[in-house]
Write an enzyme that holds these catalytic residues in place. Sequence first.
Site, short mmCIF file in Angstrom:
data_model
loop_
_atom_site.label_atom_id
_atom_site.label_comp_id
_atom_site.label_asym_id
_atom_site.label_seq_id
_atom_site.Cartn_x
_atom_site.Cartn_y
_atom_site.Cartn_z
N ASN A 52 -3.00 13.03 -3.73
CA ASN A 52 -4.21 13.47 -4.44
C ASN A 52 -4.68 14.84 -3.95
O ASN A 52 -5.07 15.70 -4.75
CB ASN A 52 -5.34 12.45 -4.24
CG ASN A 52 -5.15 11.22 -5.11
OD1 ASN A 52 -4.59 11.28 -6.19
ND2 ASN A 52 -5.64 10.08 -4.62
N ASP A 72 0.85 -1.18 0.00
CA ASP A 72 0.00 0.00 0.00
C ASP A 72 0.89 1.24 0.00
O ASP A 72 1.90 1.30 0.71
CB ASP A 72 -0.89 -0.03 1.25
CG ASP A 72 -1.89 1.11 1.30
OD1 ASP A 72 -3.05 0.87 0.95
OD2 ASP A 72 -1.50 2.23 1.69
N GLU A 95 -4.91 2.55 -3.82
CA GLU A 95 -3.44 2.45 -3.81
C GLU A 95 -2.97 1.10 -3.27
O GLU A 95 -1.79 0.94 -2.91
CB GLU A 95 -2.84 3.57 -2.97
CG GLU A 95 -3.11 3.50 -1.47
CD GLU A 95 -4.43 4.12 -1.05
OE1 GLU A 95 -4.54 4.53 0.12
OE2 GLU A 95 -5.35 4.20 -1.89
N HIS A 136 -5.62 14.56 -8.61
CA HIS A 136 -5.77 13.15 -8.97
C HIS A 136 -4.94 12.72 -10.19
O HIS A 136 -4.47 11.58 -10.24
CB HIS A 136 -7.25 12.82 -9.18
CG HIS A 136 -8.03 12.78 -7.91
ND1 HIS A 136 -8.06 11.68 -7.09
CD2 HIS A 136 -8.81 13.72 -7.30
CE1 HIS A 136 -8.82 11.92 -6.04
NE2 HIS A 136 -9.28 13.16 -6.13
N ASP A 171 -2.71 9.46 -10.21
CA ASP A 171 -2.74 8.40 -11.23
C ASP A 171 -1.34 8.13 -11.78
O ASP A 171 -0.94 6.97 -11.96
CB ASP A 171 -3.67 8.80 -12.38
CG ASP A 171 -5.13 8.77 -11.97
OD1 ASP A 171 -5.45 8.21 -10.90
OD2 ASP A 171 -5.97 9.32 -12.73
#
Length: 223
Positions: free
Chosen positions: A110, A102, A145, A115, A119
């Site tokens: 973010n 993670d 994630e 965002h 990404d």
Amino acid sequence: METLAADASRQVLANPHASAADYRQALGTLLTHFERLVRETRRMISQSDRREAEMNQLNARLGELARRLQYEATHDGLTGVLNRAAITDRAEQLMGAVILLDIDHFKRINDHHGHPCGDATLIELTRRVLATLPAEAMLGRLGGEEFLVVCPGMRLGEAAILAETVREQVAGQPFTAGGHALAVSISAGVALLMADAHSAYQSADAALYRAKSGGRNRVEVAR
């Protein structure tokens, strides 16, 4: 029409008094109809070949569409790795070890950078992890994630070493995403994968929780 021409020719052949002109006329008529039949046959063959080519193209397109649909049904649209259903299905069929990883503080990326930057971070993370994994290992995105690595036939200690290598590969150099240089790290939990993939996930998740609680950017092995 061809039948009438053939009957007329038979009448000429059956007539002992037929002249050379009669024979030439009958032959000319037969030749005219023969050439027309040849042209018609060629046209039909050409149409058949064209239709066969069209069918082959259609079958190729259908095959490509089926492969595309199969890929989209089993792969994550952003990162290109296996999606949750597909990686879980692989885990159900194998024995070895799993690594649940993670991204640390991903929400901050973010929130602070947007965002699109998040990404780009996920894509770069995928690239680095895949570059580190052995050929037989499989990577899937569970959502957000969170990622799962399935390591067929791998012992727990070997998977822990691999997880540490992945962690170093991620944290070793800043990520460049959306024009920003980001310090990215991961936490990971490692567990044995036996007959029950769900139990393995739960064990890895508990180990991941300890890694997060212990300060992040670290690997914990299931107890």
